[in-house]
Design an enzyme around this catalytic site. Structure first.
Site, mmCIF file in Angstrom:
data_model
loop_
_atom_site.group_PDB
_atom_site.id
_atom_site.type_symbol
_atom_site.label_atom_id
_atom_site.label_comp_id
_atom_site.label_asym_id
_atom_site.label_seq_id
_atom_site.Cartn_x
_atom_site.Cartn_y
_atom_site.Cartn_z
ATOM 1 N N HIS A 384 -1.118 -1.596 -6.900
ATOM 2 C CA HIS A 384 -1.983 -1.721 -5.666
ATOM 3 C C HIS A 384 -1.899 -2.307 -4.969
ATOM 4 O O HIS A 384 -1.777 -2.251 -3.876
ATOM 5 C CB HIS A 384 -3.348 -0.596 -6.928
ATOM 6 C CG HIS A 384 -4.021 0.603 -5.737
ATOM 7 N ND1 HIS A 384 -3.477 0.665 -4.182
ATOM 8 C CD2 HIS A 384 -5.559 1.192 -5.869
ATOM 9 C CE1 HIS A 384 -4.263 1.845 -3.658
ATOM 10 N NE2 HIS A 384 -5.658 2.153 -4.896
ATOM 11 N N ASP A 388 -0.041 2.454 -1.621
ATOM 12 C CA ASP A 388 -1.539 2.712 -1.272
ATOM 13 C C ASP A 388 -1.199 3.899 -2.070
ATOM 14 O O ASP A 388 -0.546 4.841 -2.235
ATOM 15 C CB ASP A 388 -1.668 2.725 0.409
ATOM 16 C CG ASP A 388 -1.789 1.877 0.533
ATOM 17 O OD1 ASP A 388 -1.490 0.847 0.333
ATOM 18 O OD2 ASP A 388 -1.337 1.484 2.014
#
Length: 413
Positions: A384, A388
């Site tokens: 992450h 995204d």
């Protein structure tokens, strides 16, 4: 005259290895370039060939020892005179405790040790099959590389072996704990397993890992495979599987969502304009991940041929270290083992891994009607820090669309 056998150069930045097994015992005849030992590195097993013809001399190290590049492993006595007729005494380490393979069985305890048919000359998986089935390896014809016995050879020999006479009862186990049914066995982790554990934990400690899921209707791919599998195999010499479709669909989705194909290097993001797909396959020593180079430039047929070759050589322990370096994205197919759903772990320094799972019929709604379709869950674990949630979901949707409508793969949509 004795010739020293030393640890060969193992590859870039690799300075040490673990002695996995001896393929030749003291007193065994040895030909030039014949493998005498197997070394385990962080990624693959490497066979050490004899530089000369002669008779196997003393072992300088024991199974499980860590050895440096250039260190002496053993000696080869030249000629076939007295040395051939009188095997050299076993090294002190072997006298104190026979080496163990992954099943915990002692090499030196096996019948025929020191001959070319002995379990010491077999891979760990084959040795384990020999012990399980009670097959004499000397009676098994090998179909593997250089005539070596494979696990399948042992299984075939066991199935054709006549049933044993019911007279003799099995001998009681030697271990005292066996009587109570609470025996224990301690087996040293292979170097490959240690490396796998280290890298997976490193991924968890470093990446901000998250997994997103989707499912895919496999109807179209299954129908295409059923329709063309015979023609495909006749033309290309390889069976048409599902991985070819998924690898090709993944390369198209990676092109549309480049961050999934990228990696983090310090404070920089490295984007790749190529797709080197790591494909997780099983080997006797554990999971290995060879790389399909430039998979985005390959046809489905070429991808299937490459994966088939990787799988075959992984079972034989014949993959090369260079074939497992690099990779920009990984696909792991747990479905072949029956997995319904999982959260795969990233293969550093990559930023994402795709997990495939088993296909099962489930009720789904299509055009307002409940129908039965062959469905598969997809899982994308990603870093992450770089990817995204929107990009991860978009990637999976693009992959799903290509698999549910394989024409998209053909016309590059």
């Amino acid at each position: 005259m004795a010739t020293e056998v030393t640890v060969p150069v193992l590859g870039e930045s690799i300075t040490e290895a673990t002695l996995g097994e001896w393929l030749k015992q003291p007193g065994d005849p040895v030909a030039v370039d014949e493998p005498i030992a197997s070394l385990e590195t962080d990624k693959v097993s490497v066979e050490v060939p004899s530089p000369v013809a002669g008779v196997m001399g003393q072992h300088a190290v024991a199974v499980g020892d860590t050895v440096q590049v250039g260190a002496m492993l053993a000696t080869i006595d030249s000629g076939d005179g007295a040395a051939a007729s009188a095997p050299a005494p076993a090294p002190a380490a072997a006298l104190s405790a026979p080496a163990k393979d992954e099943s915990g069985a002692g090499y030196g305890d096996q019948p025929g040790a020191g001959t070319s048919d002995s379990p010491a000359a077999l891979s760990p998986s084959v040795r384990r099959a020999v012990l399980e089935h009670g097959v004499d390896p000397g009676t098994v014809k090998g179909t593997g590389r250089d005539g070596r016995i494979t696990k399948e050879d042992v299984t075939a020999a066991a199935s054709s072996k006549p049933a044993p006479a019911p007279a003799a009862a099995p001998a009681p186990a030697a271990a005292p704990a066996a009587a109570s049914g609470r025996g224990e066995e301690r087996v040293r982790m292979t170097r490959l397993r240690q490396t796998i554990a280290k890298r997976l934990k490193e991924a968890q400690n470093t990446a901000a890992m998250l997994t997103t899921f989707n499912d895919v209707d496999m109807t179209a791919v299954i129908e295409a495979r059923a329709k063309y599998k015979d023609l495909f195999e006749k033309k290309h010499g390889v069976r048409l599987g599902f991985m070819g479709f998924f690898v090709k669909a993944a390369t198209m989705a990676l092109r549309d969502i480049p961050s999934v194909n990228a990696s983090i290097d310090g404070d920089d993001i490295v984007y790749h304009d190529y797709a080197d797909i790591s494909v997780a396959v099983s080997s006797p020593g554990g999971l290995v991940v060879p790389v399909i180079r430039d998979a985005d430039q390959m046809s489905v047929a070429t991808i299937e041929k490459t994966i088939g070759d990787f799988g075959k050589r992984a079972k034989e322990g014949a993959l090369k270290m260079d074939e497992m370096k690099g990779g920009t994205f990984t696909i792991s197919n747990g479905g072949v083992f029956g997995s319904l759903m999982s959260t795969p772990i990233i293969n550093p320094p990559q930023s994402a891994v795709l997990g495939l799972h088993r296909i099962e019929e489930r009720p789904v709604v299509v055009n307002g009607q409940i129908v039965i379709r062959p469905m598969m869950y997809l899982a994308l674990s990603y870093d992450h820090r770089l990817i995204d949630g929107r990009e991860a979901v978009t990637f999976l949707v693009a992959l799903k669309n290509a698999i549910e409508d394989p024409t998209r793969i053909l016309i590059d949509l």
